[in-house]
Scaffold this motif. Structure first.
Motif, PDB file in Angstrom:
ATOM      1  N   GLY A 166       0.836  -1.299  -0.125  1.00 12.22           N
ATOM      2  CA  GLY A 166       0.036  -0.236   0.061  1.00 12.22           C
ATOM      3  C   GLY A 166       0.859   1.161   0.082  1.00 12.22           C
ATOM      4  O   GLY A 166       0.173   2.387   0.141  1.00 12.22           O
ATOM      5  N   GLN A 167       1.949   1.327  -0.053  1.00 15.12           N
ATOM      6  CA  GLN A 167       3.235   2.420   0.049  1.00 15.12           C
ATOM      7  C   GLN A 167       3.108   2.962  -1.374  1.00 15.12           C
ATOM      8  O   GLN A 167       3.063   2.321  -2.627  1.00 15.12           O
ATOM      9  CB  GLN A 167       4.447   1.925   0.243  1.00 15.12           C
ATOM     10  N   GLY A 168       2.766   4.173  -1.628  1.00  8.68           N
ATOM     11  CA  GLY A 168       2.725   4.968  -2.815  1.00  8.68           C
ATOM     12  C   GLY A 168       4.083   5.640  -3.030  1.00  8.68           C
ATOM     13  O   GLY A 168       4.757   6.392  -2.206  1.00  8.68           O
ATOM     14  N   THR A 169       4.718   5.513  -4.331  1.00 13.17           N
ATOM     15  CA  THR A 169       5.828   6.288  -4.801  1.00 13.17           C
ATOM     16  C   THR A 169       5.465   7.128  -5.979  1.00 13.17           C
ATOM     17  O   THR A 169       4.951   6.615  -7.048  1.00 13.17           O
ATOM     18  CB  THR A 169       7.106   5.513  -4.840  1.00 13.17           C
TER      19      THR A 169
ATOM     20  N   GLU B  58      -7.965   4.710  -2.348  1.00 10.33           N
ATOM     21  CA  GLU B  58      -8.649   3.362  -2.085  1.00 10.33           C
ATOM     22  C   GLU B  58      -7.660   2.130  -2.288  1.00 10.33           C
ATOM     23  O   GLU B  58      -7.656   1.220  -1.736  1.00 10.33           O
ATOM     24  CB  GLU B  58      -9.988   3.170  -3.122  1.00 10.33           C
ATOM     25  N   LEU B  59      -6.615   2.382  -3.417  1.00  5.94           N
ATOM     26  CA  LEU B  59      -5.332   1.368  -3.477  1.00  5.94           C
ATOM     27  C   LEU B  59      -4.823   1.101  -2.375  1.00  5.94           C
ATOM     28  O   LEU B  59      -4.383   0.170  -1.869  1.00  5.94           O
ATOM     29  CB  LEU B  59      -4.847   1.744  -4.718  1.00  5.94           C
TER      30      LEU B  59
ATOM     31  N   LEU C 261      -7.769  -4.474  -9.760  1.00  2.00           N
ATOM     32  CA  LEU C 261      -8.734  -4.378 -10.795  1.00  2.00           C
ATOM     33  C   LEU C 261     -10.359  -4.108 -10.388  1.00  2.00           C
ATOM     34  O   LEU C 261     -10.773  -3.323 -10.886  1.00  2.00           O
ATOM     35  CB  LEU C 261      -8.762  -5.572 -11.634  1.00  2.00           C
ATOM     36  N   GLU C 262     -10.500  -4.752  -9.190  1.00  2.66           N
ATOM     37  CA  GLU C 262     -11.808  -4.381  -8.295  1.00  2.66           C
ATOM     38  C   GLU C 262     -11.937  -2.779  -8.057  1.00  2.66           C
ATOM     39  O   GLU C 262     -12.892  -2.290  -8.184  1.00  2.66           O
ATOM     40  CB  GLU C 262     -12.137  -5.282  -7.093  1.00  2.66           C
ATOM     41  N   VAL C 263     -10.565  -2.331  -7.536  1.00  4.76           N
ATOM     42  CA  VAL C 263     -10.757  -0.967  -6.950  1.00  4.76           C
ATOM     43  C   VAL C 263     -11.055  -0.140  -8.236  1.00  4.76           C
ATOM     44  O   VAL C 263     -11.797   0.886  -8.161  1.00  4.76           O
ATOM     45  CB  VAL C 263      -9.479  -0.726  -6.349  1.00  4.76           C
ATOM     46  N   ALA C 264     -10.307  -0.466  -9.375  1.00  4.60           N
ATOM     47  CA  ALA C 264     -10.514   0.417 -10.638  1.00  4.60           C
ATOM     48  C   ALA C 264     -12.059   0.349 -11.259  1.00  4.60           C
ATOM     49  O   ALA C 264     -12.641   1.361 -11.494  1.00  4.60           O
ATOM     50  CB  ALA C 264      -9.486   0.094 -11.652  1.00  4.60           C
ATOM     51  N   LEU C 265     -12.411  -0.949 -11.297  1.00  2.00           N
ATOM     52  CA  LEU C 265     -13.947  -1.023 -11.781  1.00  2.00           C
ATOM     53  C   LEU C 265     -15.046  -0.487 -10.741  1.00  2.00           C
ATOM     54  O   LEU C 265     -15.761   0.316 -11.259  1.00  2.00           O
ATOM     55  CB  LEU C 265     -14.201  -2.571 -11.872  1.00  2.00           C
TER      56      LEU C 265
ATOM     57  N   PRO D 140      -8.423  -6.481   2.596  1.00  2.00           N
ATOM     58  CA  PRO D 140      -9.001  -5.839   3.877  1.00  2.00           C
ATOM     59  C   PRO D 140     -10.460  -5.553   3.455  1.00  2.00           C
ATOM     60  O   PRO D 140     -11.042  -5.055   4.455  1.00  2.00           O
ATOM     61  CB  PRO D 140      -8.287  -4.573   4.001  1.00  2.00           C
ATOM     62  N   THR D 141     -11.073  -5.814   2.546  1.00  2.00           N
ATOM     63  CA  THR D 141     -12.521  -5.188   2.081  1.00  2.00           C
ATOM     64  C   THR D 141     -13.465  -6.114   2.517  1.00  2.00           C
ATOM     65  O   THR D 141     -13.441  -7.558   1.585  1.00  2.00           O
ATOM     66  CB  THR D 141     -12.653  -4.617   0.701  1.00  2.00           C
TER      67      THR D 141
END
Length: 393
Positions: A35-38, A110-111, A152-156, A253-254
């Motif tokens: 879950g780390q964003g760069t 959300e990602l 993919l689920e998050v994007a959809l 986690p969802t």
């Protein structure tokens, strides 16, 4: 003369500047499995080398080019182009374009919230860390879907929610405007409805593209099998046991995930059953139904607009018919009055004649007879028009 010339060596800084202009760096955000964003400022060659895709696939994600909504499965990545969501999903990370866009920021958040595995460590209410698997067992069933499916689920979910919100906003603005137009036809109301209809047409095209892409993907099992990146990775590497599959398929986690939580799908994926696409099919069908619901709402709105247009056209036709009837009344009255004016003109000529002498009592009879004749003629004309259906009853 050409032999006497010499070659001027190129300036390295100038060459670098030209290359930078030719292949400008784009802003990406990389979200890994934790879950780390760069933030990455990389050109297309760096992205192509990182995820091992072709230039034609990366060109689909170019915001300057107009490409329809697309979900492509490649050897090691999923190329995703859904409206403002332009992403590359691998089995371990997600690359998302334009992370500072206001519509992309919620997707990134959300990602980062849903991609980290819940089976590593979780912090309890007493401040201590407990293994996530223990809490999942106590809480109930857990999501054992692969990393790429969770991304993919998050994007959809994001694109379906975005289009559903736009549809709701359009409905909220369109229905009162249409009702107001039916009650009062004015230039202001007509212009307002025209703008809403244009917005509805554009939104319907966007929703239709996403729906068609999901439908095309659901109709082809081979295309769905190409999206199983972890399965292909497991098939390319050494055989693994079912117990070791948890490293590749962390739990989501969802709790309300639409992906199947059955252990059958997880075991089949780890064993490399290439014919089993039911898990992905269930995921795509859930969002296909959601995007199809938005399309049905827009279709209903379009039908309501068409019905309103038909109603307005009927009203305008009715008004036009009333004007034609009024014109018929006026024309008939004008003809009758012209006859009356003709008689008055004949008797009003200033020409001496003998039979006018000693006949003053005839004035009133001429006026009465002419008026009765003109009125009778008007009644006859109206009766004939009513008999032929030219005027209403």
């Amino acid at each position: 003369m050409a032999r006497d010339g010499y070659v001027v060596p190129a300036d390295p800084l100038a060459v670098a500047a030209v290359k930078k202009k030719t292949h400008p760096a784009r802003s990406w955000i990389l979200v890994d499995a934790t879950g780390q964003g760069t933030i990455l400022d990389a050109d297309k060659h760096a992205i192509m080398n990182r995820v091992q895709i072709h230039a034609r696939d990366l060109r689909i994600l170019d915001p300057l080019l107009s490409y329809p909504s697309t979900i492509l499965g490649r050897e090691g990545a999923i190329v995703l182009n859904l409206e403002h969501i332009k992403a590359i999903i691998t089995s371990e990370e997600v690359l998302l374009r334009d992370p500072l866009d206001e519509n992309v920021i919620p997707v990134v958040e959300e990602l980062q919230r849903r991609l980290p595995p819940s089976s590593v460590f979780r912090q309890g209410q007493d401040g201590k860390e407990y293994p996530g698997g223990q809490q999942d067992v106590e809480a109930g069933e857990e999501d054992e879907s692969p990393f790429e499916f969770r991304a993919l689920e998050v994007a959809l979910e994001a694109i379906c929610s975005f289009l559903a919100a736009r549809t709701t906003e359009l409905e909220t603005a369109a229905y009162p405007a249409l009702d107001e137009l039916t009650s009062k036809i004015s230039s202001r109301n007509l212009d307002r409805v025209r703008k809403l209809k244009s917005a509805m047409t554009r939104l319907t095209a966007r929703v239709q593209k996403v729906r068609d892409e999901l439908e095309q993907l659901l109709d082809d099992d081979d295309d769905m099998a190409d999206l199983y990146l972890s399965r292909k990775l497991a098939g390319a590497s050494s055989p693994v046991s079912v117990s070791g599959g948890a490293n590749w398929f962390p739990a989501s986690p969802t709790i309300g995930s639409k992906i199947s939580r059955a252990s059958r799908a997880s075991v089949a994926t780890i064993r490399g059953d290439e014919n089993d696409v039911e898990e992905l099919e269930m995921l795509l069908e859930a969002y296909f139904m959601q995007i199809d619901s938005s399309l049905n709402k827009l279709t209903t709105l379009r039908e309501y607009i068409d019905d309103t247009e038909d109603y307005i056209n009927i009203q305008l036709d009715n008004h036009r018919n009333q004007l034609i009837q009024l014109e018929l009344f006026l024309s008939s009255g004008t003809v009758c009055l012209s006859i009356y004016s003709l008689v008055a003109g004949i008797f009003g000529m200033n020409i001496p004649y003998t039979w006018n002498d000693n006949h003053g009592y005839m004035f009133k009879w001429v006026v009465i007879v002419t008026g009765v004749f003109c009125a009778s003629l008007f009644i006859v004309l109206m009766t004939y028009a009513r008999h032929k259906g030219l005027v209403g009853s």
